[in-house]
Design a protein around this motif. Structure first.
Motif, PDB file in Angstrom:
ATOM      1  N   TYR A 169      -6.511  24.319   4.471  1.00 44.43           N
ATOM      2  CA  TYR A 169      -5.329  24.870   3.810  1.00 44.43           C
ATOM      3  C   TYR A 169      -4.386  23.790   3.280  1.00 44.43           C
ATOM      4  CZ  TYR A 169      -6.846  29.339   5.641  1.00 44.43           C
ATOM      5  OH  TYR A 169      -7.583  30.458   5.905  1.00 44.43           O
ATOM      6  N   GLY A 184     -15.801  30.791   2.406  1.00 40.08           N
ATOM      7  CA  GLY A 184     -14.494  31.046   3.013  1.00 40.08           C
ATOM      8  C   GLY A 184     -14.566  31.516   4.452  1.00 40.08           C
ATOM      9  N   THR A 185     -15.711  31.347   5.109  1.00 37.02           N
ATOM     10  CA  THR A 185     -15.812  31.694   6.534  1.00 37.02           C
ATOM     11  C   THR A 185     -16.780  30.722   7.214  1.00 37.02           C
ATOM     12  OG1 THR A 185     -16.672  33.343   8.095  1.00 37.02           O
ATOM     13  CG2 THR A 185     -17.236  33.681   5.788  1.00 37.02           C
ATOM     14  N   ALA A 186     -16.202  29.715   7.860  1.00 37.17           N
ATOM     15  CA  ALA A 186     -17.008  28.630   8.424  1.00 37.17           C
ATOM     16  C   ALA A 186     -17.953  29.113   9.525  1.00 37.17           C
ATOM     17  CB  ALA A 186     -16.077  27.546   8.975  1.00 37.17           C
ATOM     18  N   GLU A 188     -17.972  20.287   6.459  1.00 34.79           N
ATOM     19  CA  GLU A 188     -16.551  20.482   6.196  1.00 34.79           C
ATOM     20  C   GLU A 188     -15.803  19.356   6.906  1.00 34.79           C
ATOM     21  OE1 GLU A 188     -15.461  24.674   5.956  1.00 34.79           O
ATOM     22  OE2 GLU A 188     -13.329  24.113   5.902  1.00 34.79           O
ATOM     23  N   ASP A 209     -12.326  35.084  11.149  1.00 30.93           N
ATOM     24  CA  ASP A 209     -12.637  33.875  10.383  1.00 30.93           C
ATOM     25  C   ASP A 209     -12.952  34.318   8.954  1.00 30.93           C
ATOM     26  OD1 ASP A 209     -13.133  31.036  10.139  1.00 30.93           O
ATOM     27  OD2 ASP A 209     -15.218  31.601   9.817  1.00 30.93           O
ATOM     28  N   GLY A 210     -12.084  33.894   8.027  1.00 32.32           N
ATOM     29  CA  GLY A 210     -12.196  34.391   6.652  1.00 32.32           C
ATOM     30  C   GLY A 210     -11.011  35.277   6.314  1.00 32.32           C
ATOM     31  N   THR A 211      -9.832  34.900   6.812  1.00 26.04           N
ATOM     32  CA  THR A 211      -8.643  35.742   6.610  1.00 26.04           C
ATOM     33  C   THR A 211      -8.311  35.935   5.134  1.00 26.04           C
ATOM     34  OG1 THR A 211      -7.702  35.153   8.742  1.00 26.04           O
ATOM     35  CG2 THR A 211      -6.159  35.894   7.082  1.00 26.04           C
TER      36      THR A 211
HETATM   37  C1  IPD Z   1     -10.985  29.180   7.514  1.00 26.84           C
HETATM   38  C2  IPD Z   1     -12.391  29.510   7.074  1.00 26.84           C
HETATM   39  C3  IPD Z   1     -12.771  28.697   5.869  1.00 26.84           C
HETATM   40  C4  IPD Z   1     -12.638  27.230   6.118  1.00 26.84           C
HETATM   41  C5  IPD Z   1     -11.239  26.903   6.569  1.00 26.84           C
HETATM   42  C6  IPD Z   1     -10.876  27.721   7.813  1.00 26.84           C
HETATM   43  P1  IPD Z   1      -9.611  31.188   8.707  1.00 26.84           P
HETATM   44  O1  IPD Z   1     -10.655  29.914   8.693  1.00 26.84           O
HETATM   45  O2  IPD Z   1     -13.305  29.283   8.105  1.00 26.84           O
HETATM   46  O3  IPD Z   1     -14.110  28.918   5.496  1.00 26.84           O
HETATM   47  O4  IPD Z   1     -12.938  26.532   4.938  1.00 26.84           O
HETATM   48  O5  IPD Z   1     -11.196  25.518   6.862  1.00 26.84           O
HETATM   49  O6  IPD Z   1      -9.574  27.424   8.219  1.00 26.84           O
HETATM   50  O7  IPD Z   1      -8.258  30.652   8.434  1.00 26.84           O
HETATM   51  O8  IPD Z   1     -10.072  32.153   7.683  1.00 26.84           O
HETATM   52  O9  IPD Z   1      -9.759  31.688  10.117  1.00 26.84           O
END
Ligand code: IPD
Ligand code: CA
Ligand code: CA
Length: 273
Positions: free
Chosen positions: A168, A195-197, A214, A96-98
């Motif tokens: 995205y 960037g990492t929920a 979110e 999470d946070g790719t």
């Molecule tokens: C994302 C992250 C990000 C959030 C996006 C998710 P990913 O997950 O959690 O913080 O804002 O909505 O898609 O793609 O890095 O696993």
């Protein structure tokens, strides 16, 4: 007759220890990829996936299936496994946070939740960059590296540090959270986008943030973090204050005292229903 999960402490203990083992092993896979390099592919224009996502996910699934071969698994990259019906479902985000990971920005984690009969009972989130392991099992509190954590007591938005994120499809849809972001930015002490929920939820649980919202998350972003947040004393709802589901995309997560103020602000921007 099946045993209600709340009474089956040995099973809960085994589930959390397998989830922890899987999360740490996946964290080691991610660390190895940062040292040795990894390939990046584009799912869509700004939506990336790396070798590290796939390798970490495979490692987690192997660990789970060794311990619980009949459990169902919903993993971000692979989807839902078609196992025979089981009371247990593992919901996994291997990375999470790719986007952060791909840029070398150290804010990402492994997130593993377990549901029993549709209810979240285990949450494990591991941040390999700081060696921070957040864990919770239903009814037993939330922990960071084995020490109990709890939400903050902040009771006013003026003193609150909040966090949010963007999906995205931010360029393609008007429901892109920018309206809420602008409104909150003018009302709170500080507003972040990490960037990492999954880590955002854990940071609310640990009192580092006071609230998080979110509008378009996936089940694997939330499954572990909401168990950890609830066990730390936090509150989670949808944007209207109704009960939260990890399958419902929306999330408002807070320490409790500022929850209604967050909902009120989100409703000011809500499209007419
Ligand atoms: C994302 C992250 C990000 C959030 C996006 C998710 P990913 O997950 O959690 O913080 O804002 O909505 O898609 O793609 O890095 O696993
Ligand atoms: Ca995610
Ligand atoms: Ca992911």
């Amino acid at each position: 007759m099946s045993i209600p999960y709340g009474q089956d402490t040995p099973l809960l203990d085994t589930l959390i220890s397998v989830a922890t083992d899987a999360a740490r092993q996946a964290g080691a896979v991610l660390a190895e990829c940062t040292r040795n390099g990894f390939r990046i592919e584009h799912k869509q224009i700004i939506n990336l996936v790396t070798d590290a996502d796939h390798q970490a996910e495979q490692r987690i699934i192997d660990v789970i299936h060794d311990a619980f071969p009949t459990h169902r698994v919903l993993a971000e990259e692979r989807g839902l496994t078609e196992e025979p019906p089981s009371r247990y479902k593992w919901v996994i985000d291997p990375l999470d946070g790719t986007t952060n990971f791909a840029h070398g920005f150290p804010a990402y984690c492994v997130s593993i939740g377990v549901e029993c009969d549709g209810c979240g009972i285990i949450g494990v989130v591991y941040d390999p960059t700081r060696d921070e392991l957040f864990t919770a099992q239903i009814g037993h509190g939330a922990y960071l590296n084995g020490f109990p954590i709890s939400v903050s007591k902040t009771d006013h938005l003026d003193r609150a540090l909040l966090v949010t994120g963007f999906a995205y499809d931010i360029r393609e849809t008007p429901n892109n959270n920018l309206n809420h972001f602008v409104r909150f930015a003018l009302k709170v002490q500080g507003l972040r986008r990490t960037g990492t929920a999954a880590l955002d939820l854990c940071y609310v649980a640990a009192g580092r943030f006071d609230g998080f919202w979110e509008v378009k998350l996936n089940p694997w972003d939330m499954a572990a973090g909401v168990v950890i947040l609830r066990e730390a004393g936090g509150r989670v709802t949808d944007l209207k204050g109704a009960p939260h589901s990890i399958y419902g995309q929306e999330l408002v997560a807070s320490n409790g005292p500022i929850h209604q103020a967050m909902l009120d602000l989100l409703q000011e921007d809500a499209p007419p229903s």
